[in-house]
Design a protein around this motif. Structure first.
Motif, PDB file in Angstrom:
ATOM      1  N   LEU A   1       0.835  -1.199   0.000  1.00  0.00           N
ATOM      2  CA  LEU A   1       0.000   0.000   0.000  1.00  0.00           C
ATOM      3  C   LEU A   1       0.874   1.253   0.000  1.00  0.00           C
ATOM      4  CD1 LEU A   1      -2.573  -1.100   2.723  1.00  0.00           C
ATOM      5  CD2 LEU A   1      -2.975  -0.968   0.271  1.00  0.00           C
ATOM      6  N   PRO A   2       0.416   2.321  -0.628  1.00  0.00           N
ATOM      7  CA  PRO A   2       1.204   3.564  -0.653  1.00  0.00           C
ATOM      8  C   PRO A   2       0.999   4.404   0.609  1.00  0.00           C
ATOM      9  CG  PRO A   2      -0.767   3.852  -1.948  1.00  0.00           C
ATOM     10  CD  PRO A   2      -0.774   2.420  -1.452  1.00  0.00           C
ATOM     11  N   LEU A   3       1.173   3.761   1.764  1.00  0.00           N
ATOM     12  CA  LEU A   3       0.931   4.429   3.036  1.00  0.00           C
ATOM     13  C   LEU A   3       2.094   4.205   3.990  1.00  0.00           C
ATOM     14  CD1 LEU A   3      -2.747   3.226   3.545  1.00  0.00           C
ATOM     15  CD2 LEU A   3      -2.033   5.489   2.792  1.00  0.00           C
ATOM     16  N   ALA A   4       2.231   5.090   4.944  1.00  0.00           N
ATOM     17  CA  ALA A   4       3.253   4.935   5.975  1.00  0.00           C
ATOM     18  C   ALA A   4       2.903   3.753   6.874  1.00  0.00           C
ATOM     19  CB  ALA A   4       3.362   6.213   6.804  1.00  0.00           C
ATOM     20  N   GLN A   5       3.916   3.172   7.470  1.00  0.00           N
ATOM     21  CA  GLN A   5       3.725   2.023   8.358  1.00  0.00           C
ATOM     22  C   GLN A   5       2.796   2.379   9.518  1.00  0.00           C
ATOM     23  OE1 GLN A   5       5.200   1.511  11.699  1.00  0.00           O
ATOM     24  NE2 GLN A   5       4.119  -0.441  11.776  1.00  0.00           N
TER      25      GLN A   5
END
Length: 108
Positions: free
Chosen positions: A42-46
Motif C-alpha cells: 500500500l502507498p501508506l506509511a507504516q
C-alpha cells in the motif's frame, strides 16, 4: 450477531484501505501477513497501516500472531461467517416486499 456489533464491524469495513487489507489477508490465507508485508503493498506509511490494522483487530475481523519480533495477521473466518450471515439476513429482510399498500404501490 447483535445490531450494535454488526454496526461496529460495518464501521471498521467502511474505509477503502481496510477493505484492501482484508482482501490482502484473504489472498494470503495460508500465510499470515506481517505489517511490513501490508505496508509494502500500500502507498501508506507504516504507522497509518498499523492504525488501520488496529481498527480491524478491535472489530474482531482479524487476529494477531506473534512470530519472533513480528506481528502477523490472519482473518478470523468464524467472525466473518457470522458477519456474512448477519448481512445476508439484513439485506434479505430489507428487500422483501412490504405489506404497507402505499409503499407497495410506490415500488411497483
Amino acid at each position: 450477531m447483535q445490531d450494535e456489533d454488526l454496526a461496529g464491524v460495518m464501521r471498521a469495513l467502511g474505509h477503502p484501505v481496510r477493505l484492501s487489507i482484508m482482501r490482502m489477508l484473504a489472498a494470503q490465507r495460508q500465510n499470515p501477513c506481517c505489517c511490513t508485508d501490508v505496508t509494502q503493498s500500500l502507498p501508506l506509511a507504516q504507522s497509518t497501516v498499523s492504525q488501520h490494522i488496529k481498527v480491524l483487530l478491535d472489530a474482531g475481523l482479524i487476529e494477531r500472531q506473534a512470530r519472533g519480533t513480528r506481528n502477523c495477521y490472519t482473518l478470523r473466518i468464524e467472525r466473518l461467517a457470522a458477519v456474512n450471515q448477519a448481512c445476508g439476513g439484513l439485506f434479505s429482510g430489507l428487500c422483501k416486499p412490504t405489506a404497507t399498500p402505499h409503499l407497495a404501490n410506490e415500488l411497483a
